[in-house]
Design an enzyme around this catalytic site. Structure first.
Site, mmCIF file in Angstrom:
data_model
loop_
_atom_site.group_PDB
_atom_site.id
_atom_site.type_symbol
_atom_site.label_atom_id
_atom_site.label_comp_id
_atom_site.label_asym_id
_atom_site.label_seq_id
_atom_site.Cartn_x
_atom_site.Cartn_y
_atom_site.Cartn_z
ATOM 1 N N ARG A 46 0.863 -1.192 0.000
ATOM 2 C CA ARG A 46 0.000 0.000 0.000
ATOM 3 C C ARG A 46 0.896 1.238 0.000
ATOM 4 N NH1 ARG A 46 -1.811 3.496 3.946
ATOM 5 N NH2 ARG A 46 -3.920 4.295 3.768
ATOM 6 N N SER A 118 -12.757 -2.255 0.357
ATOM 7 C CA SER A 118 -12.903 -1.604 1.666
ATOM 8 C C SER A 118 -14.330 -1.127 1.869
ATOM 9 C CB SER A 118 -12.031 -0.340 1.738
ATOM 10 O OG SER A 118 -10.685 -0.662 1.782
ATOM 11 N N LYS A 147 -6.754 7.124 9.537
ATOM 12 C CA LYS A 147 -8.065 7.679 9.169
ATOM 13 C C LYS A 147 -8.511 8.652 10.269
ATOM 14 C CE LYS A 147 -8.640 4.569 5.815
ATOM 15 N NZ LYS A 147 -8.795 4.780 4.417
HETATM 16 N N1 TZP Z 1 -8.267 1.174 6.266
HETATM 17 C C1 TZP Z 1 -9.084 1.250 7.314
HETATM 18 S S1 TZP Z 1 -8.197 1.483 8.738
HETATM 19 C C2 TZP Z 1 -6.720 1.437 7.935
HETATM 20 C C3 TZP Z 1 -6.953 1.254 6.582
HETATM 21 C C4 TZP Z 1 -5.914 1.176 5.550
HETATM 22 C C5 TZP Z 1 -5.434 1.608 8.604
HETATM 23 C C6 TZP Z 1 -5.070 0.522 9.537
HETATM 24 O O1 TZP Z 1 -3.825 0.817 10.113
HETATM 25 P P1 TZP Z 1 -3.507 0.506 11.620
HETATM 26 O O2 TZP Z 1 -2.132 1.064 11.818
HETATM 27 O O3 TZP Z 1 -3.517 -1.002 11.789
HETATM 28 O O4 TZP Z 1 -4.536 1.184 12.447
#
Ligand code: TZP
Ligand code: MG
Length: 220
Positions: A46, A118, A147
């Site tokens: 990603r 997603s 997010k």
């Molecule tokens: N999509 C929803 S939450 C997220 C993504 C790409 C990030 C998750 O990252 P982390 O560090 O595990 O909270």
């Protein structure tokens, strides 16, 4: 070369979403190798701001690592890049679907490869359930730096009840809140920071794998 079918999601439970921004300056190839040694089942590349050449180089190395170890390799955002890298699949966000509808991604990747989508609400989850995807992601469940909002755990049961394909839960997952997920029936999780930023990445991945094994694994 491993004999595991990396294009099936059966018994797959631990998904690392590799994002350089959260690697604390460590090499992505090293992080990925340690996570693979620790037992992750899927690895997603990603990267939002690398050039196509860099993505092809990095993706080629990650694909080879995954192939040697029976790990499913997924490319974020771009079905054409996934095909070019001969990845096992692609992961599409809601915005990606505006640019590339899932049926177009399917044409590019074929039946055999994995498409993940997603979703960020029960409504989106319901709609995405009717699309030609192989798994759905739901989150962010817990607060995450990635997010600016989180959904919480209240809707997990409903999502699992509606689910007709594997669902991976994502967002702010860590050892302190993992038990909450497990109690809600979650058997498939995706993480960025808690694995990428662990002191001992292989041990942390191994810890999740052990917990998920107890939770039962992905059935389809
Ligand atoms: N999509 C929803 S939450 C997220 C993504 C790409 C990030 C998750 O990252 P982390 O560090 O595990 O909270
Ligand atoms: Mg995307």
């Amino acid at each position: 070369m491993s004999t595991v079918n990396t294009r099936s999601l059966k018994d797959r439970s631990l998904y690392l979403v590799l994002t350089e921004e959260y690697g604390n300056g460590r090499s992505l190839r090293e992080i990925a190798a340690e996570a693979v040694a620790g037992g992750i089942d899927l690895l997603q590349m990603r990267e939002k701001s690398k050039s196509r050449e860099e993505l092809l180089r990095l993706g080629g190395d990650l694909a080879a690592l995954c192939r040697r170890n029976g790990v499913t390799f997924i490319v974020n955002d771009d079905p054409l890049l996934a095909a070019e890298l001969d990845a096992d699949g692609v992961h599409l966000g809601q915005e990606d679907l505006q640019r590339c509808p899932v049926d177009r991604a399917r044409e590019i990747l074929g039946r055999d490869r994995i498409i993940g989508i997603s979703t960020h609400s029960v409504e989106q989850f319901r709609r995405a359930s009717g699309l030609d995807a192989d798994y759905l992601a739901f989150g962010p469940i817990f607060p995450t730096r990635t997010k600016d909002y989180s959904i919480g755990t209240a809707e997990i049961r409903e999502v699992l009840r509606l689910a007709t394909k594997p669902v991976v839960f994502i967002g702010g997952v860590n050892p302190a809140n993992f038990e909450i997920l497990r109690k809600e029936g979650v058997t498939f999780v995706a993480l960025i920071r808690d694995i990428m930023q662990a002191q001992d990445i292989a041990a942390r991945a191994g810890w999740y794998k052990e917990q998920l094994k107890k939770a039962g694994g992905t059935r389809r």
